[in-house]
Write a protein that holds these residues in place. Sequence first.
Motif, PDB file in Angstrom:
ATOM      1  N   UNK B 240      12.993 -91.100  -4.086  1.00 15.35           N
ATOM      2  CA  UNK B 240      13.114 -92.361  -3.393  1.00 15.35           C
ATOM      3  C   UNK B 240      12.113 -93.389  -3.908  1.00 15.35           C
ATOM      4  N   UNK B 244      12.300 -99.996  -9.248  1.00 19.07           N
ATOM      5  CA  UNK B 244      13.542-100.739  -9.100  1.00 19.07           C
ATOM      6  C   UNK B 244      14.270-100.874 -10.431  1.00 19.07           C
ATOM      7  N   UNK B 247      16.312 -97.967 -10.608  1.00 17.76           N
ATOM      8  CA  UNK B 247      17.340 -98.033  -9.569  1.00 17.76           C
ATOM      9  C   UNK B 247      18.497 -98.920 -10.013  1.00 17.76           C
ATOM     10  N   UNK B 248      18.148 -99.982 -10.751  1.00 18.31           N
ATOM     11  CA  UNK B 248      19.194-100.893 -11.210  1.00 18.31           C
ATOM     12  C   UNK B 248      20.145-100.236 -12.184  1.00 18.31           C
ATOM     13  N   UNK B 249      19.694 -99.165 -12.843  1.00 13.46           N
ATOM     14  CA  UNK B 249      20.548 -98.495 -13.819  1.00 13.46           C
ATOM     15  C   UNK B 249      21.445 -97.438 -13.191  1.00 13.46           C
ATOM     16  N   UNK B 250      21.308 -97.226 -11.890  1.00 15.40           N
ATOM     17  CA  UNK B 250      22.104 -96.168 -11.251  1.00 15.40           C
ATOM     18  C   UNK B 250      23.581 -96.511 -11.263  1.00 15.40           C
ATOM     19  N   UNK B 251      24.380 -95.501 -11.250  1.00 14.63           N
ATOM     20  CA  UNK B 251      25.819 -95.740 -11.186  1.00 14.63           C
ATOM     21  C   UNK B 251      26.537 -95.007 -12.296  1.00 14.63           C
ATOM     22  N   UNK B 252      27.785 -95.373 -12.504  1.00 11.87           N
ATOM     23  CA  UNK B 252      28.628 -94.694 -13.472  1.00 11.87           C
ATOM     24  C   UNK B 252      28.905 -95.601 -14.657  1.00 11.87           C
ATOM     25  N   UNK B 358       6.222 -99.395 -12.838  1.00 11.47           N
ATOM     26  CA  UNK B 358       5.713 -98.609 -11.703  1.00 11.47           C
ATOM     27  C   UNK B 358       5.625 -97.116 -12.031  1.00 11.47           C
TER      28      UNK B 358
END
Lengths: 252, 469
Positions: B240, B244, B247-252, B358
């Motif tokens: 968690x 960020x 996190x922005x790269x998450x997905x398919x 980070x």
Amino acid sequence: MSLAAEAFVSQIAAAEPWPENATLYQPLKEDQILLSDCASSLAVQAYLRMCGLPVQVRCRANAEYMSPSGKVPFIHVGNQVISELGPIVQFTKAKGHSLSDGLDDVQRAEMKAYMELVNNMLLTAELYIQWCDDNTAAEWEIRRKMSAVGWAGKSLEQVYEDVSQCCQALSQRLGTQPYFFNKQPTELDALVFGHIFTILTTRLTNDELADRIKAYSNLLAFCRRIEQSYFDEQDKDGQSGSSRFSKGPSLI
Amino acid sequence: MGTVHARSMDTLPMQGRDLGVHPDDLDVMEVQQETKQEILENKDVVVQHVNIEGLGRTKEDYLGYEISEVFNAKNLVDVMKKSHEARQRLLRLGIFKEVEVIIDISEGADALPNGLDVTFEVTELKRLTGSYNTMVGNNEGSMVLGIKLPNMFGRGEKLTFQFSYGTKETSYGLSFFKPQPGCFERNFTLNLYKVTGQFPWSSLKETDRGISTELNFPLWMTDHTLKWEGVWRELGCLARSASFAVREESGHTLKSALSHTMVIDTRNSAILPKKGALLRINQELAGYTGGDASFLKEDFELQLNKPFILGSVLSASLWGGMLFPIGGQPTSIADRFYLGGPTSVRGFGMYSIGPQSEGDYLGGEAYWAGGIHLYTPLPFRSSRGGLADLFRTHFFLNAGNLCNLNYGEGPRAHLQKLAECIRWSYGAGIVLKLGNIARLELNYCIPMGVQSGDRICDGVQFGAGIRFL
């Protein structure tokens, strides 16, 4: 959110003031945004505006994958990421912004009860209508999804009936007051606005649901009031701008 | 090793003694055999028949090419040499457990006085074999279960299924391999796979489901590979607290890419070579055959080895690569290069050099890395051979840099950017060779040129892997 997670978020949140570059992420507008996602996003936007907290809205194709809980919308504040209205309300409370501070315990319990009602009824109805409206989902798929949320055996007619009853309850509670708890808006107002406004302004193949809601004139007036107070006041020159509403048409 | 049996030939003035000759000892035959050897070597022979016995499901026409050279032998020693080579060729097909060679005089109606028959007695591999291994990859361990069907249709086809459960990764894959009859080095592979990986240095987890087809062929002195790969990639945050940017790269995303690799390898061994060089150049073009990812990726690997004084080996290596996004799309964290760690620039944390957010390392679009090593055998070894031979002591100097480039600027600006803020390290340690595939290292490293944001591993660092800088 679990108690431990709540405490954690509160601790971190309390440390810093609300930054200028807070951002809200939601799925892309075009065909991809679901009715329920649109309503949830609008509810959060309304709540933040009511608190007077500035937020930019950004649309991303992978918004639901970016979200820590898988649900949209989520906000990125400082280096914190929080999704869904409930946790966002907690988060802003930890920063010292709250709309429901003035309520006593009974009222707060009532508010929570009505929010549950909206989530159970309107949200699920939106999902159902979206699936039916898709025309691509087969009858059996819809039935399977509905039984997953405990609505097995309900026909479209019954869903409309349930929505009507929910709206009736809300309408009765609202009465002639400007907001649900008299003069000041609370998160319940934001939530109801988000859902009702979305249902009224989204173009569906079947307008029956919108028509049923329009029967409750005080809810209509309530939506118009919130739209005028919180969404139009900053935009005197016109409607467009990606940092405003997600859906174009307004009620006025 | 197989043995070559040769019966004596009646026409020779010998006392009927059987000659048992080992092909390896051809160069070290005893002096008293010299006269006999001379006679043998001068003796003209004709190979009349070459047979293969013990074939079950293997098709005979597939093997014809491997054994055809034996017919060209002109004298006995030549026959033995060519038979040995043919045996090696048969073994490399991967379809026989054992191959024995028997050379005999020709018999039968059409037998010539100087005719020979060569027979290869083969034992085919079982139709279905299972295996269980433990594997050490780049700093992780895993348990691998495998099922193999060698020589499925009789012409060298192989079907493999592998399931790997590891400390960081779980994956499975199905692979079909088909060599060209007559030219084993030209072959075709089809892979279907699902691979899950966890990358704590980026707080990223990746699941790839893909299909790839690969064509290998030799060209003069080089080996080439042409490959098309279609992958459905799913990226997600590992924790968690992921930054960020990750996190922005998450997905398919979907990647469809064509790649080409050229390899020239003259080393005597893949792990701890004593001499030779390796050059490997790879390019990958994604986006022109569909998918979301769109880029051109180039990378190369160069390694030179030279024996030095007193049994030591001097080795120099250079790696580099560049990633060019096409069509204005930003590059994905899964395609970028990473630098640092016990298998890369030693003295730094695993893939912990370069752009980060980070504490999560995002990789870079261009990099270079180089190393100079001196490998020496362990001091005070008592005898040649044995366990001590697998160890080396190792002195090294590593350097490298990783950054993102602004492709609007010219090459001069890029070179400048890659040349400033170089990370480097030096140290010494011990290397252990594992089979012919992997090696373990235990080094004492001193990192230098550390930039803010890099994570270092000062002091003792352990590394296990297949490919080291």
